[in-house]
Every structure is written in C-alpha cells, then in structure tokens.
Write a protein that holds these residues in place. Structure first.
Motif, PDB file in Angstrom:
ATOM      1  N   ILE A  85      66.443  71.903  61.269  1.00 11.70           N
ATOM      2  CA  ILE A  85      65.499  71.436  60.244  1.00 11.70           C
ATOM      3  C   ILE A  85      64.825  70.156  60.724  1.00 11.70           C
ATOM      4  O   ILE A  85      63.607  69.999  60.596  1.00 11.70           O
ATOM      5  CB  ILE A  85      66.199  71.227  58.892  1.00 11.70           C
TER       6      ILE A  85
ATOM      7  N   PHE B  79      65.158  74.132  52.818  1.00  8.15           N
ATOM      8  CA  PHE B  79      65.147  74.671  54.184  1.00  8.15           C
ATOM      9  C   PHE B  79      66.566  75.031  54.614  1.00  8.15           C
ATOM     10  O   PHE B  79      66.794  76.057  55.242  1.00  8.15           O
ATOM     11  CB  PHE B  79      64.549  73.656  55.174  1.00  8.15           C
TER      12      PHE B  79
ATOM     13  N   MET C 210      66.170  77.912  60.664  1.00 11.23           N
ATOM     14  CA  MET C 210      66.586  76.660  60.037  1.00 11.23           C
ATOM     15  C   MET C 210      67.702  76.825  59.011  1.00 11.23           C
ATOM     16  O   MET C 210      68.394  75.867  58.695  1.00 11.23           O
ATOM     17  CB  MET C 210      65.388  75.983  59.370  1.00 11.23           C
TER      18      MET C 210
END
Length: 122
Positions: A54, A33, A47
C-alpha cells in the motif's frame, strides 16, 4: 433520493489520511486498501492485506478530487481515463510512479503505462 453505490466514499476522513492508487488514481483510506485492495487494479497492485505494498502503490500526494458516479457515461471519467473503473472518488493527478514490477507486468501484457501526474490527456 439517489441510490447508494457500491463504492464507499470516506465521508469523515481527513484529506491527509486519504491515499490515491498510483495506477488508477482511486482515492481511499489505507484501511480500505488493506481490507479490499484496489477495486480497479488489485490483480496488478496486490495491496490487499499488505501495508508495505500500500505504501509503495499509493500516495498521499495528489491534486483535485473527482466524484465518478456513472463512469461509462461521464465525459470527465473518459477524460481522466477512469470510465472502465468502479464508481468512487478519483484524483485528478497523482504524484509518483507504480513500482517497477507493476510497470514490467503492464509491459508484458502489452499495456502502455501512462503515469497519472501529467496534464496531457489523449
């Protein structure tokens, strides 16, 4: 032999390290991510490179895992509302809601937010 897909499957990850996106329910490692953002909804979730984002846009609390290989032709992907997303691992249900700013942006775009922790599906 099956062709390898674009979505990286975290093969050696422990389940406690995996996180599910609160909007699309894709499951990835936090490092993925951070490195790439969410492959389905990065425009909204933002993100990539942001550990705080995140933490607020993903969760470690999810139930079930579905491997989606052919999203457009999978009845399970249609049932889970992931048929327009990339191939990968998806949570059946995730616990939590997207941040208020994401929910407001969805509303501004005329998109109804449906949390992924409910058992009813259209």
């Amino acid at each position: 032999m099956a062709e390898q897909g674009a979505a990286a499957i975290p093969s050696q990850a422990r389940s406690k390290q995996l996180r599910a996106c609160l909007l699309c329910s894709i499951i990835q490692l936090p490092v993925d991510f951070r490195r790439n953002g969410c492959p389905n909804c990065e425009e909204l979730m933002q993100m990539k490179g942001n550990s705080d984002r995140i933490a607020t846009c993903t969760t470690t609390y999810f139930d079930g895992v579905i491997s989606v290989i052919d999203p457009e032709n999978s009845w399970v992907a249609r049932w889970q509302r992931t048929s327009k997303y990339v191939r990968g691992l998806y949570a059946v249900r995730v616990k939590g809601r997207v941040p208020e700013d994401v929910e407001a942006e969805l509303d501004n775009r005329g998109i109804k937010y449906r949390p992924r922790d409910q058992t009813d599906h259209d």
